[in-house]
Scaffold this motif. Structure first.
Motif, PDB file in Angstrom:
ATOM      1  N   ALA A   7       0.847  -1.195   0.000  1.00 24.59           N
ATOM      2  CA  ALA A   7       0.000   0.000   0.000  1.00 24.59           C
ATOM      3  C   ALA A   7       0.880   1.241   0.000  1.00 24.59           C
ATOM      4  O   ALA A   7       2.117   1.157   0.033  1.00 24.59           O
ATOM      5  CB  ALA A   7      -0.933  -0.009   1.220  1.00 24.59           C
ATOM      6  N   GLY A   8       0.244   2.414  -0.036  1.00 24.35           N
ATOM      7  CA  GLY A   8       0.944   3.697   0.004  1.00 24.35           C
ATOM      8  C   GLY A   8       0.117   4.719   0.753  1.00 24.35           C
ATOM      9  O   GLY A   8      -0.312   4.491   1.865  1.00 24.35           O
ATOM     10  N   LEU A  20       0.176   7.173   2.694  1.00 30.52           N
ATOM     11  CA  LEU A  20       0.531   7.896   3.921  1.00 30.52           C
ATOM     12  C   LEU A  20       1.796   8.738   3.772  1.00 30.52           C
ATOM     13  O   LEU A  20       2.114   9.544   4.645  1.00 30.52           O
ATOM     14  CB  LEU A  20       0.703   6.908   5.078  1.00 30.52           C
ATOM     15  N   HIS A  21       2.573   8.524   2.715  1.00 31.53           N
ATOM     16  CA  HIS A  21       3.803   9.270   2.449  1.00 31.53           C
ATOM     17  C   HIS A  21       4.894   8.979   3.482  1.00 31.53           C
ATOM     18  O   HIS A  21       5.800   9.800   3.672  1.00 31.53           O
ATOM     19  CB  HIS A  21       3.555  10.781   2.357  1.00 31.53           C
ATOM     20  N   HIS A  22       4.803   7.865   4.157  1.00 32.37           N
ATOM     21  CA  HIS A  22       5.916   7.399   4.994  1.00 32.37           C
ATOM     22  C   HIS A  22       5.853   5.874   5.020  1.00 32.37           C
ATOM     23  O   HIS A  22       4.773   5.276   4.952  1.00 32.37           O
ATOM     24  CB  HIS A  22       5.863   7.981   6.415  1.00 32.37           C
ATOM     25  N   GLU A  23       7.037   5.260   5.133  1.00 30.64           N
ATOM     26  CA  GLU A  23       7.098   3.801   5.012  1.00 30.64           C
ATOM     27  C   GLU A  23       6.808   3.131   6.355  1.00 30.64           C
ATOM     28  O   GLU A  23       7.048   3.683   7.423  1.00 30.64           O
ATOM     29  CB  GLU A  23       8.459   3.376   4.467  1.00 30.64           C
ATOM     30  N   ASP A  24       6.317   1.876   6.233  1.00 28.38           N
ATOM     31  CA  ASP A  24       6.039   1.084   7.422  1.00 28.38           C
ATOM     32  C   ASP A  24       5.936  -0.377   6.992  1.00 28.38           C
ATOM     33  O   ASP A  24       5.550  -0.679   5.866  1.00 28.38           O
ATOM     34  CB  ASP A  24       4.736   1.545   8.087  1.00 28.38           C
ATOM     35  N   GLU A  34       4.496   1.948   1.566  1.00 34.50           N
ATOM     36  CA  GLU A  34       5.637   2.661   0.988  1.00 34.50           C
ATOM     37  C   GLU A  34       5.505   4.154   1.193  1.00 34.50           C
ATOM     38  O   GLU A  34       4.390   4.701   1.290  1.00 34.50           O
ATOM     39  CB  GLU A  34       5.744   2.351  -0.513  1.00 34.50           C
ATOM     40  N   GLY A  35       6.646   4.845   1.308  1.00 28.27           N
ATOM     41  CA  GLY A  35       6.663   6.300   1.357  1.00 28.27           C
ATOM     42  C   GLY A  35       6.456   6.885  -0.023  1.00 28.27           C
ATOM     43  O   GLY A  35       6.086   6.193  -0.977  1.00 28.27           O
ATOM     44  N   SER A  36       6.698   8.180  -0.157  1.00 27.04           N
ATOM     45  CA  SER A  36       6.480   8.862  -1.430  1.00 27.04           C
ATOM     46  C   SER A  36       7.740   8.781  -2.291  1.00 27.04           C
ATOM     47  O   SER A  36       8.776   9.361  -1.954  1.00 27.04           O
ATOM     48  CB  SER A  36       6.108  10.328  -1.198  1.00 27.04           C
ATOM     49  N   THR A  37       7.647   8.066  -3.416  1.00 23.40           N
ATOM     50  CA  THR A  37       8.782   7.970  -4.335  1.00 23.40           C
ATOM     51  C   THR A  37       8.981   9.277  -5.092  1.00 23.40           C
ATOM     52  O   THR A  37      10.029   9.491  -5.691  1.00 23.40           O
ATOM     53  CB  THR A  37       8.565   6.799  -5.314  1.00 23.40           C
ATOM     54  N   GLY A  38       7.990  10.142  -5.054  1.00 21.30           N
ATOM     55  CA  GLY A  38       8.134  11.463  -5.662  1.00 21.30           C
ATOM     56  C   GLY A  38       8.482  12.537  -4.666  1.00 21.30           C
ATOM     57  O   GLY A  38       8.457  13.727  -5.002  1.00 21.30           O
ATOM     58  N   GLY A  39       8.845  12.149  -3.435  1.00 14.57           N
ATOM     59  CA  GLY A  39       9.102  13.161  -2.412  1.00 14.57           C
ATOM     60  C   GLY A  39       7.881  14.040  -2.213  1.00 14.57           C
ATOM     61  O   GLY A  39       8.001  15.245  -1.967  1.00 14.57           O
TER      62      GLY A  39
END
Length: 541
Positions: A431-432, A434-438, A451-456
């Protein structure tokens, strides 16, 4: 016996000498005539001069190139780095600096038929740590690097001359088998090298360092560190950034030297998980570089690739076709149905929705697009319920696949609230949002990777106090069991930051000395139960 007077002997000698010399003269004349006759066909068979000259040039160039390949490189320390310098034949000339695995940069430093290649082999941890421990040494780092480069190029020039002359001479001797021709080949090679060096010196452009051409991850270097003009005018700022960059790279080397003992083999399936690109064009270059460096088999994007999902943004998706690996995608709340239809028509793209499963690169994937479309970031009533309903539909589809004997290995949903609904129905869900990984193991044994944001965070990178980092992860799967064996978390500094972090993690059951417990392979169609095999308490491995 009467003695013959000397006068008589003299007269006889004068008479006989012409008679004795007549046969010799005739023989000599005949030999000369034979030589002329035999030489005529030889002259007719000789090739034209320009063909012989072209052949000699070809032998010289090939021999010089082989010589450079064999002995024409120099290993030289440059500051805290170990480098290899090499001369290579080139029509355009210039200088190429390879910094693996980050990429390369090119400088239009000269115009000549030779190019200078500088490969940065590794960062010497001891020399780098010395700079970190003694920041005052950074003030002299520029002069130290200049001296190192000067010594390396001088050594390279001498070695290249020897290599070129030796290679051309040896090949000339092997082809012509005449020492004079071989020496001519060596002399011509030396002449060409000296002429090339003179041309390079005459066309040398020291300002080329102000306009480098970056590729790979280094393509973002100007925005991270600043160009050469700003380095000159703001050297104090650059000095601090350089110290921080060296510190981070040194930490990176420390981390990689103590990574957990998991060694992927050629049969390992490597999955690159990205999410929330949010229209950041730099993400495609980062993804392509990671695909190449990690030999990725398949890319999984868990949504929010776009920012508003409009038709005008669709062209942003075109680089997906050239990333070097199949692209598995699910719709996020910033991706419209139009975005989804556009992606369906791109080659190498596999769109997941409505729980339909697909096998890509040896793994079976199933996913559910986000039930909401909220590019304005609005929160509709019942949003959480709609996510749970979408997750329940995905869980039902997963159970149907298991009942049919085709269990899914990886499920994909955009929001974690939807992904949690498949707990116990699949070993891993991505999933994604949230813009931060877990990463955590849920109640019934399913591992949830967010996953975090791959686009920052894309255009929103500057909204918070600190810019969001660029995040992605490499997931390693066993090809036989199709279960997760390890994962690498990759974090690059966001806008204006010069950080790079890589950390490796192992599931508890794969850590040394751990007792292996079965992972969920998909429950019965009736659904999970608290006593299902492999059930585990929530927690982060």
């Amino acid at each position: 016996m009467a003695r013959v007077p000397a006068a008589v002997l003299h007269v006889l000698a004068e008479v006989m000498n012409p008679i004795r010399t007549v046969p010799r003269v005739l023989v000599r004349r005949r030999r000369r005539r034979d030589r002329r006759v035999s030489a005529t066909p030889e002259l007719a068979a000789r090739p034209r001069p320009w063909i012989r000259a072209a052949g000699l040039v070809a032998v010289v160039l090939l021999g010089a190139w082989l010589g450079l390949l064999v002995v024409g490189d120099v290993r030289a320390p440059v500051g805290p780095m170990d480098t290899t310098m090499t001369l290579r034949p080139s029509l355009a000339g210039g200088t190429k600096i390879n910094v693996s695995p980050l990429g390369a940069l090119r400088l239009d430093s000269h115009v000549a038929p030779v190019r200078l290649d500088v490969n940065v082999d590794q960062l010497d941890p001891a020399r780098a740590q010395a700079l970190v421990d003694h920041p005052e040494r950074l003030s002299g780092l520029q002069d130290e690097v200049a001296r190192d480069v000067e010594h390396g190029t001088l050594d390279l020039a001498v070695r290249s001359c020897v290599a070129v002359v030796t290679g051309a001479t040896a090949l000339g001797l092997a082809v012509y088998r005449r020492p004079r021709r071989a020496l001519a080949s060596g002399g011509l090679a030396l002449t060409l090298l000296v002429a090339s060096g003179g041309t390079a010196y005459a066309t040398w452009n020291p300002d080329s360092v102000l306009e480098p051409k970056f590729s790979g991850l280094l393509s973002s270097a100007p925005s991270l560190v600043g160009n050469a003009r700003s380095i000159v005018t703001e050297f104090d700022v650059y000095q601090k950034e350089l110290a921080r960059l060296v510190t981070n790279v040194t930490k990176l080397y420390d981390v990689t030297s103590t990574l957990p003992a998991y060694q992927p083999d050629p049969t390992t399936i490597r999955v690159l998980h990205v999410s929330d690109i949010h229209l950041n064009p730099a993400s495609w270059k980062i993804i392509a570089s990671l695909v190449q460096q990690y030999e990725v088999n398949v890319i999984v994007d868990s949504g929010d690739t776009m920012d508003h999902g409009t038709a005008a943004e669709n062209g942003f998706l075109d680089p997906v076709e050239d990333l070097g690996a199949p692209y598995v995608w699910v719709r996020g709340n910033h991706d419209s149905r139009g975005t989804q239809e556009y992606l369906k028509h791109l080659k190498n793209v596999h769109v997941l929705d409505d729980g339909h499963a697909r096998t890509v690169a040896g793994l079976r994937f199933a996913g559910m697009g986000d039930p909401q479309y909220t590019p304005d970031r609005s929160q509709e009533d019942g949003a959480e319920a709609s996510q749970e309903l979408a997750g329940a539909r995905l869980a039902s589809a997963l159970r149907d696949e298991s009942a049919a004997g085709t269990p899914v290995d990886v499920a994909v949903a955009h929001e974690p609230s939807a992904a949690r609904e498949v707990d116990g129905d699949v070993p891993l869900v991505l999933a994604g949002h949230l813009h931060h990984e877990d990463m955590k193991v849920m109640k019934y044994g399913t591992r949830l990777r967010t996953e975090g944001s791959t686009g920052g965070s894309g255009l929103r990178a500057v909204e918070g106090k600190y810019p969001d980092p660029i995040q992605a992860s490499i997931l390693y799967f066993d090809r036989d069991s199709r279960r997760l064996q390890a994962w690498d978390e990759i974090k690059l500094g966001g806008l204006g930051l010069t950080t790079a972090e890589v950390s490796r993690h192992l599931p508890k059951e794969n850590q040394p000395g751990a007792a292996r417990s079965p992972s969920p392979t998909g429950p019965s169609p009736t659904g999970p139960s608290p006593s299902a095999p492999g059930s585990r308490a929530p927690g982060t491995p």
